[in-house]
Write an enzyme that holds these catalytic residues in place. Structure first.
Site, PDB file in Angstrom:
ATOM      1  N   HIS A 186       0.843  -1.194   0.000  1.00 43.77           N
ATOM      2  CA  HIS A 186       0.000   0.000   0.000  1.00 43.77           C
ATOM      3  C   HIS A 186       0.884   1.252   0.000  1.00 43.77           C
ATOM      4  CE1 HIS A 186      -2.934   3.013   1.123  1.00 43.77           C
ATOM      5  NE2 HIS A 186      -3.878   2.142   0.773  1.00 43.77           N
TER       6      HIS A 186
ATOM      7  N   GLU B 232      -3.714   1.195  -7.453  1.00 46.62           N
ATOM      8  CA  GLU B 232      -4.171   2.356  -6.690  1.00 46.62           C
ATOM      9  C   GLU B 232      -3.316   3.577  -7.046  1.00 46.62           C
ATOM     10  OE1 GLU B 232      -6.411   1.430  -2.909  1.00 46.62           O
ATOM     11  OE2 GLU B 232      -4.308   1.263  -2.374  1.00 46.62           O
TER      12      GLU B 232
HETATM   13  C1  PEP Z   1      -6.853   3.229   0.073  1.00 41.39           C
HETATM   14  O1  PEP Z   1      -6.218   3.823   0.931  1.00 41.39           O
HETATM   15  O2  PEP Z   1      -6.524   2.082  -0.253  1.00 41.39           O
HETATM   16  C2  PEP Z   1      -7.977   3.904  -0.556  1.00 41.39           C
HETATM   17  C3  PEP Z   1      -8.410   3.416  -1.673  1.00 41.39           C
HETATM   18  O3  PEP Z   1      -8.488   5.008   0.094  1.00 41.39           O
HETATM   19  P1  PEP Z   1      -9.740   5.923  -0.383  1.00 41.39           P
HETATM   20  O4  PEP Z   1     -10.832   4.993  -0.827  1.00 41.39           O
HETATM   21  O5  PEP Z   1     -10.098   6.708   0.828  1.00 41.39           O
HETATM   22  O6  PEP Z   1      -9.247   6.756  -1.521  1.00 41.39           O
END
Ligand code: PEP
Length: 249
Positions: free
Chosen positions: A97, A166
């Protein structure tokens, strides 16, 4: 049979014992027929309490981290091994992450966390993604490819890895990438996973500002197996709204 769609709830450093009431509501919602595969990742010290107080659990638990040390036990202050996770019925772990990368997890550390998790059959949700500068400089694919191939090597590949793209600039910002951009990134992630890791049908999630407002566009992205959700997973009301929006829109 309809394929299940993942929703992974990453609570980060939030929640407490009284979050049980939120999980009771989510569990109840999930007891109706659905095609969701839900994984909740609270701070791990609460998991046992939640698991023992919820009847007929309809979702799985995940951890937000695992030790880099590939051992079950030992003199490693502060560390929690993958054996301890699996013994506590925590079946998944988030690895890579961006918030952990910021705190010092390098591609090499992430690789060792992956090794340690997979050895005890804890399923890994492997996160990766570019920052805004990378995107502006057209480096997204280069960065993503490096993150994936430096941490996941061919020998490690198994069905126990779920990939989670992400983009850092989307996490917690309310900004989601355009559908065209996501289609382009996802088809290239698929290509990388096929060409270098020989994965034919990898599960790939999207994470970054997923909410009941953004899900409608996001769900149209190709090659998507589900979502990683931060902010919108913290309250049962917003999480259930998100699931309902996915289902009904
Ligand atoms: C995350 O931290 O993995 C994430 C997707 O956060 P958010 O949905 O708040 O953007």
């Amino acid at each position: 049979m309809k394929k299940s769609i993942y929703f992974v709830a990453n609570w980060k450093m939030n929640g407490g014992l009284n979050s049980l009431k939120d999980l009771v509501k989510i569990n109840k919602f999930l007891s109706k027929p659905n095609s969701f595969k839900i994984i909740v990742c609270p701070p791990i010290l609460f998991t046992k309490f939640f698991a023992t107080n919820l009847k007929k659990l309809k979702f799985s638990f995940g951890s937000q981290d695992v030790s880099v040390i590939d051992k079950d036990f030992g003199a490693y202050t502060g560390e929690v091994s993958s054996k301890m996770l699996i013994e506590n019925r925590i079946q998944y772990v988030l690895v890579g992450h961006s918030e952990r990368r910021t705190l010092g997890d390098t591609n090499q550390i992430i690789k060792h966390k992956l090794i340690s998790a997979l050895r005890n059959k804890v399923k890994v949700i492997f996160c990766f993604g570019e920052n805004l500068n990378d995107k502006k400089n057209n480096l997204s694919l280069k960065v993503i490819k490096k993150q994936i191939l430096s941490s996941v090597d061919k020998k490690l590949v198994s069905k126990n890895i779920i990939f989670a793209y992400e983009p850092i600039w989307s996490i917690g910002t309310g900004i989601v990438p355009e559908k065209e951009y996501l289609n382009y990134i996802f088809s290239n992630i698929k290509k990388i996973l096929k060409e270098y890791l020989k994965l034919k049908n990898p599960e790939i999630l999207y994470g970054g500002s997923v909410s009941s407002e953004t899900i409608n566009d996001l769900k149209k992205v190709n090659h998507l197996s589900g979502f990683l959700v931060g902010g919108a997973s913290l309250k049962s009301s917003s999480f259930i709204n998100l699931l309902k929006s996915y289902k009904y829109n």
